[in-house]
Design an enzyme around this catalytic site. Sequence first.
Site, mmCIF file in Angstrom:
data_model
loop_
_atom_site.group_PDB
_atom_site.id
_atom_site.type_symbol
_atom_site.label_atom_id
_atom_site.label_comp_id
_atom_site.label_asym_id
_atom_site.label_seq_id
_atom_site.Cartn_x
_atom_site.Cartn_y
_atom_site.Cartn_z
ATOM 1 N N THR A 199 2.198 -27.801 39.523
ATOM 2 C CA THR A 199 1.335 -27.183 38.517
ATOM 3 C C THR A 199 -0.104 -27.124 39.000
ATOM 4 O O THR A 199 -0.813 -26.135 38.790
ATOM 5 C CB THR A 199 1.413 -27.969 37.198
ATOM 6 O OG1 THR A 199 2.760 -27.975 36.732
ATOM 7 C CG2 THR A 199 0.525 -27.346 36.134
ATOM 8 N N HIS A 250 -2.923 -34.417 36.799
ATOM 9 C CA HIS A 250 -2.314 -35.141 35.675
ATOM 10 C C HIS A 250 -1.417 -36.313 36.077
ATOM 11 O O HIS A 250 -0.922 -37.017 35.197
ATOM 12 C CB HIS A 250 -1.531 -34.173 34.779
ATOM 13 C CG HIS A 250 -0.444 -33.420 35.478
ATOM 14 N ND1 HIS A 250 -0.682 -32.261 36.174
ATOM 15 C CD2 HIS A 250 0.881 -33.656 35.599
ATOM 16 C CE1 HIS A 250 0.443 -31.813 36.685
ATOM 17 N NE2 HIS A 250 1.414 -32.648 36.362
ATOM 18 N N ILE A 262 14.418 -27.935 30.667
ATOM 19 C CA ILE A 262 13.908 -29.309 30.735
ATOM 20 C C ILE A 262 12.389 -29.250 30.750
ATOM 21 O O ILE A 262 11.796 -28.608 31.617
ATOM 22 C CB ILE A 262 14.401 -30.034 32.000
ATOM 23 C CG1 ILE A 262 15.933 -30.038 32.067
ATOM 24 C CG2 ILE A 262 13.841 -31.452 32.053
ATOM 25 C CD1 ILE A 262 16.624 -30.894 31.032
ATOM 26 N N ILE A 319 9.606 -32.672 43.274
ATOM 27 C CA ILE A 319 10.463 -33.090 42.161
ATOM 28 C C ILE A 319 11.927 -32.825 42.487
ATOM 29 O O ILE A 319 12.808 -33.612 42.128
ATOM 30 C CB ILE A 319 10.038 -32.401 40.852
ATOM 31 C CG1 ILE A 319 8.608 -32.819 40.482
ATOM 32 C CG2 ILE A 319 10.988 -32.784 39.712
ATOM 33 C CD1 ILE A 319 8.072 -32.162 39.232
ATOM 34 N N HIS A 340 -0.520 -24.223 41.284
ATOM 35 C CA HIS A 340 -0.688 -22.973 40.529
ATOM 36 C C HIS A 340 -2.146 -22.806 40.098
ATOM 37 O O HIS A 340 -2.728 -21.718 40.214
ATOM 38 C CB HIS A 340 0.203 -22.982 39.283
ATOM 39 C CG HIS A 340 1.653 -22.733 39.548
ATOM 40 N ND1 HIS A 340 2.148 -21.500 39.920
ATOM 41 C CD2 HIS A 340 2.727 -23.562 39.478
ATOM 42 C CE1 HIS A 340 3.461 -21.579 40.080
ATOM 43 N NE2 HIS A 340 3.835 -22.821 39.821
#
Length: 346
Positions: free
Chosen positions: A44, A67, A291, A179, A47
Amino acid sequence: MDGNMKALIKKPGEPGASFELVPIPKIDKHEVLIKVKAASICGTDVHIYNWDEWAKSRVKPPYVFGHEFSGEVVQVGENVTTVKEGEYVSAETHIVCGKCLPCLTGKEHVCKKTLILGVDTDGCFAEYVKMPAANIWKNPAGMPEDLASIQEPLGNAVHTVLTGMTAGVKVAVVGCGPIGLMAVAVAKASGAAQVIAIDKNEYRLDLALQMGATDIISVEKEDPLKNVSALTNGEGADLVCEMSGHPTAIRQSLKMAANGGRVHVLSLPEHPVCIDMTNDIVFKGLTVQGITGRKMFETWRQVSGLLQSGTIQIKPVITHRFPMEEFEKGFELMRKGQCGKVVLIP
C-alpha cells in the site's frame, strides 16, 4: 510531548516522498504516543509512493504515511488504563468506530467507518506515531523490533489462509510479494499437504521455497493452470490465495481452484476485473471471499501464538533494513520486486 520529529512526508501531485521535520503528534485522552523502533514498507505504501490511480483517489497529502511498526509507549492519554508508558507494542492499523452493526456484532474488520493508519491518518514513517489505546497490541519483551513491525501484514496472511482452511489441503498462493510469502509460511505451518507458490519473479520464488513452498511455478516460463492441474492430479487447489491483483491472475485463480474449493482475495486490483462467474464460480460451487485487514483481535492472537510457539519461521522474509532517511533505497527495491520485506529504522 512538545517538539519536532523526522518523518517521511507524502507530497501531493507527484511520485516519491520527502524526509522532513514536522511537529510530534499531540494525543487526546484516549490515545497513546509511541516512539517508533522499526517500520516496514507495505505494498500500500508503494501505491502511495508511486502516486498511482488508487492513491490519487484515496489519500489526501501532504501527510505522514506508513502503517506497520513496533515501538515503545512514551505517553498515554488521561483516560487510558490498558496501556502504560514503557510498554513494547505494535498496533492494529484499522481504526474503527465501534458503533456500526459490523462493530457491534464482532466484525470490526469490516467497520463501515474504518480509518487506516498512514492512509486516512498520519502514519508511522516517523520517529513518533499516535494511536488509540484500543488498537494497541503488546509484544513479548524478546521479540526483535523488525519482526514485531511485520505482525500486521503477517496478520493479513494469517487471515487469508486460515479463514476456512483445514489441515491436509492443497493450497496455491498466487503472487509472492511479502504478504504472499508469509501466506506460504502460514499454509505450510498450518498443515497444508501442498503449498504451490506462483509468481513471475524468480527472486521471490526462491524466497517462497525458503518459506516452505513445496512447488513453485514461474508464470514467465510455465502455464500456471496446466501446472497446478498436474501438481494436484487434475483436481485443482482446495484453497487459492490471490495476492497479486493482476486481472489475469485473478481469473486464473478461479480456474485453478478445485470444484467446491475456496478462493480468498486479499489483493487490490487498480481497476474492475471481468470474470466468468457462471463457469468459474457458480458451476464449480466455489466460495470466493474478500479478505480485508485482520479480525480484531482473533487474528492478532493467532499471529502471536504462531510466532511464540516457533510453529512459523518468518524471519527470512525480512531481506533488507535501512535507516529511514535512506527510504528511497527501500522503495526502489520494492518497486523492482528485488526484496522480501523492507524495514526502515528511524
